[in-house]
Design a protein around this motif. Structure first.
Motif, mmCIF file in Angstrom:
data_model
loop_
_atom_site.group_PDB
_atom_site.id
_atom_site.type_symbol
_atom_site.label_atom_id
_atom_site.label_comp_id
_atom_site.label_asym_id
_atom_site.label_seq_id
_atom_site.Cartn_x
_atom_site.Cartn_y
_atom_site.Cartn_z
ATOM 1 N N ASP A 33 2.918 1.300 7.210
ATOM 2 C CA ASP A 33 2.558 0.348 6.165
ATOM 3 C C ASP A 33 1.523 -0.652 6.684
ATOM 4 O O ASP A 33 0.551 -0.960 5.988
ATOM 5 C CB ASP A 33 3.799 -0.385 5.670
ATOM 6 C CG ASP A 33 3.488 -1.334 4.529
ATOM 7 O OD1 ASP A 33 2.866 -0.887 3.544
ATOM 8 O OD2 ASP A 33 3.861 -2.511 4.632
ATOM 9 N N LEU B 289 -1.900 1.298 7.381
ATOM 10 C CA LEU B 289 -2.643 1.667 6.178
ATOM 11 C C LEU B 289 -3.098 0.462 5.368
ATOM 12 O O LEU B 289 -3.900 0.600 4.461
ATOM 13 C CB LEU B 289 -1.791 2.580 5.295
ATOM 14 C CG LEU B 289 -1.501 3.966 5.854
ATOM 15 C CD1 LEU B 289 -0.524 4.703 4.955
ATOM 16 C CD2 LEU B 289 -2.786 4.752 6.011
ATOM 17 N N ARG B 290 -2.581 -0.716 5.676
ATOM 18 C CA ARG B 290 -2.898 -1.953 4.961
ATOM 19 C C ARG B 290 -2.686 -1.789 3.448
ATOM 20 O O ARG B 290 -3.540 -2.106 2.623
ATOM 21 C CB ARG B 290 -4.323 -2.401 5.252
ATOM 22 C CG ARG B 290 -4.528 -2.846 6.660
ATOM 23 C CD ARG B 290 -5.922 -3.422 6.848
ATOM 24 N NE ARG B 290 -6.062 -4.030 8.149
ATOM 25 C CZ ARG B 290 -6.522 -3.409 9.223
ATOM 26 N NH1 ARG B 290 -6.865 -2.148 9.126
ATOM 27 N NH2 ARG B 290 -6.640 -4.036 10.369
ATOM 28 N N ASP B 291 -1.508 -1.296 3.124
ATOM 29 C CA ASP B 291 -1.142 -1.081 1.729
ATOM 30 C C ASP B 291 -0.935 -2.430 1.051
ATOM 31 O O ASP B 291 -0.217 -3.290 1.558
ATOM 32 C CB ASP B 291 0.135 -0.239 1.662
ATOM 33 C CG ASP B 291 0.495 0.172 0.256
ATOM 34 O OD1 ASP B 291 -0.375 0.107 -0.638
ATOM 35 O OD2 ASP B 291 1.655 0.561 0.049
ATOM 36 N N THR B 292 -1.560 -2.629 -0.106
ATOM 37 C CA THR B 292 -1.421 -3.910 -0.809
ATOM 38 C C THR B 292 -0.061 -4.042 -1.487
ATOM 39 O O THR B 292 0.408 -5.156 -1.712
ATOM 40 C CB THR B 292 -2.526 -4.068 -1.874
ATOM 41 O OG1 THR B 292 -2.462 -2.964 -2.764
ATOM 42 C CG2 THR B 292 -3.893 -4.118 -1.207
ATOM 43 N N LEU B 293 0.577 -2.933 -1.801
ATOM 44 C CA LEU B 293 1.888 -2.989 -2.437
ATOM 45 C C LEU B 293 3.020 -3.065 -1.410
ATOM 46 O O LEU B 293 4.170 -3.323 -1.785
ATOM 47 C CB LEU B 293 2.097 -1.760 -3.323
ATOM 48 C CG LEU B 293 1.172 -1.631 -4.521
ATOM 49 C CD1 LEU B 293 1.417 -0.323 -5.245
ATOM 50 C CD2 LEU B 293 1.389 -2.804 -5.459
ATOM 51 N N HIS B 294 2.725 -2.827 -0.166
ATOM 52 C CA HIS B 294 3.722 -2.815 0.912
ATOM 53 C C HIS B 294 4.871 -1.879 0.573
ATOM 54 O O HIS B 294 6.047 -2.235 0.643
ATOM 55 C CB HIS B 294 4.244 -4.222 1.208
ATOM 56 C CG HIS B 294 3.160 -5.151 1.665
ATOM 57 N ND1 HIS B 294 2.497 -4.982 2.857
ATOM 58 C CD2 HIS B 294 2.619 -6.241 1.077
ATOM 59 C CE1 HIS B 294 1.598 -5.939 3.003
ATOM 60 N NE2 HIS B 294 1.633 -6.713 1.930
ATOM 61 N N ALA B 295 4.519 -0.661 0.227
ATOM 62 C CA ALA B 295 5.527 0.328 -0.154
ATOM 63 C C ALA B 295 6.411 0.707 1.031
ATOM 64 O O ALA B 295 7.610 0.967 0.857
ATOM 65 C CB ALA B 295 4.854 1.571 -0.723
ATOM 66 N N GLY B 296 5.852 0.731 2.231
ATOM 67 C CA GLY B 296 6.644 1.069 3.411
ATOM 68 C C GLY B 296 7.725 0.037 3.683
ATOM 69 O O GLY B 296 8.862 0.382 4.026
#
Length: 135
Positions: A49, A52-59
């Protein structure tokens, strides 16, 4: 941040947990090994997470879900282990493979006692005769 460091740590944690599940005989240690494996998965989820710098922070959200499921699993698992220990007297996984009820000694095969062929004693067992003799 390099992804290699948490990935290697998670692989080591998962390997130790897998060894614990396969090699341990005590049910509580098996549950602890499963928790170690789940923590390795959580470490991977958070590391990927961040990487990948996910904006939703799914991890991270999935990690919280796994933590909640792990808490419920350990609670139910410990309750089952305690009940099995109370009933069987052991938490050894190898001894618990046979889940059938043990036969009681009174329900064993009929004896070859010659008095049991007598029709007048058909309703009495040898333990019943002993109880009548002591009464």
């Amino acid at each position: 941040m390099h992804l290699v460091y948490p990935a290697v740590l998670a692989a080591l944690l998962f390997s130790i947990g897998l060894y614990g599940v396969l090699a341990r005989r005590n049910a509580i240690l098996v549950l602890m090994s499963v928790e170690l494996m789940l923590n390795a998965v959580n470490l991977n989820l958070v590391a990927f997470d961040v990487w990948l710098r996910d904006t939703l922070h799914a991890g991270q959200a999935l990690t919280l879900f796994v933590i909640a499921i792990a808490a419920a699993e350990i609670g139910i698992g410990l309750a089952i282990v305690l009940m099995v220990y109370r009933n069987r007297g052991t938490a050894d996984v190898d001894r618990l493979r046979d889940t059938a009820e043990r036969p009681t000694p009174a329900a064993g095969p009929p004896s070859a006692d010659p008095s049991s062929t007598d029709p007048s004693s058909a309703g009495r067992s040898s333990t019943g005769e002993k109880a009548e003799a002591t009464a």
